[in-house]
Scaffold this active site. Structure first.
Site, PDB file in Angstrom:
ATOM      1  N   HIS A  47      -2.331  -1.380  -4.264  1.00  0.00           N
ATOM      2  CA  HIS A  47      -3.794  -1.396  -4.388  1.00  0.00           C
ATOM      3  C   HIS A  47      -4.313   0.039  -4.322  1.00  0.00           C
ATOM      4  CE1 HIS A  47      -4.500  -1.884   0.292  1.00  0.00           C
ATOM      5  NE2 HIS A  47      -3.856  -0.783  -0.005  1.00  0.00           N
ATOM      6  N   SER A  81       0.835  -1.196   0.000  1.00  0.00           N
ATOM      7  CA  SER A  81       0.000   0.000   0.000  1.00  0.00           C
ATOM      8  C   SER A  81       0.879   1.259   0.000  1.00  0.00           C
ATOM      9  CB  SER A  81      -0.956  -0.058   1.197  1.00  0.00           C
ATOM     10  OG  SER A  81      -1.921   0.957   1.154  1.00  0.00           O
TER      11      SER A  81
END
EC number: 3.4.21.92
Length: 201
Positions: A130, A105
């Site tokens: 993501h 992330s």
């Protein structure tokens, strides 16, 4: 000094002898003298402020010498991460990034934001990209405002990742739509890092 999320009692102390006598440092403070910063655990405001302060301090010490940022993080707050990102781009020294363990992330975003040609992944590390996560409760109008904000953040992060990785925006948007795990080699092929390391170069 930012000491990563390790119980303080377990943080080793380094003792140095000099003509002035004996001095002791926690291991992270000692490594900071070598221009090494650790970004470990969840990315949050307190951690970000301390990492920013360390980068600014090292720039003041020597604006021409690289700073080495070691990342082992599951990600966290986008705004805290962007404070670190903007400082990395703002300061004069190159920030060399290393992924050890995982960079997921926001951790992966910061790994990718290191100086071009100086972004590394240790060979058994994992990288995950993501889209930003968010949740909000409240009146319909407030939910709509927050939905617009998270869509703006998603678009901005994807554009920056495309810029740093060399991928086109559409591919990054597609590849970050769901959790996308990569090996170190896959992260190199994607352009998130420049080299996979098994030994110090």
């Amino acid at each position: 000094m930012y000491v990563p999320t390790i119980e303080n009692a377990l943080v080793p102390v380094v003792v140095e002898q000099s003509s002035r006598g004996e001095r002791s440092f926690d291991i992270f403070s000692r490594l900071l003298r070598e221009r090494v910063i650790f970004l470990t655990g969840e990315v949050e405001d307190n951690m970000a402020n301390l990492i920013v302060a360390q980068m600014l301090f090292l720039e003041a010490e020597n604006p021409d010498k690289d700073i080495h940022l070691y990342i082992n993080s599951p990600g966290g707050s986008v705004t805290a991460g962007m404070a670190i990102y903007d400082t990395m781009q703002f300061i004069k020294p190159d920030v060399v990034t290393y992924c050890m363990g995982q960079a997921a992330s926001m951790g992966a975003f910061l790994l990718n934001a290191g100086a071009k040609g100086k972004r590394y992944c240790l060979e058994n590390a994992r990288v995950m990209i993501h889209q930003p996560l968010g949740g909000f409760r409240g009146q319909a109008s407030d939910i709509e405002i927050h939905a617009r904000e998270i869509l703006f953040i998603k678009e901005r992060l994807n554009r920056l990742m495309a810029e740093h990785s060399g991928q086109d925006y559409e591919r990054v948007a597609r590849d970050t739509d769901r959790d996308n795990f990569m090996t170190a080699q896959a992260a190199k092929e994607y352009g998130l890092v420049d080299e996979v390391l098994s030994k110090r170069p």
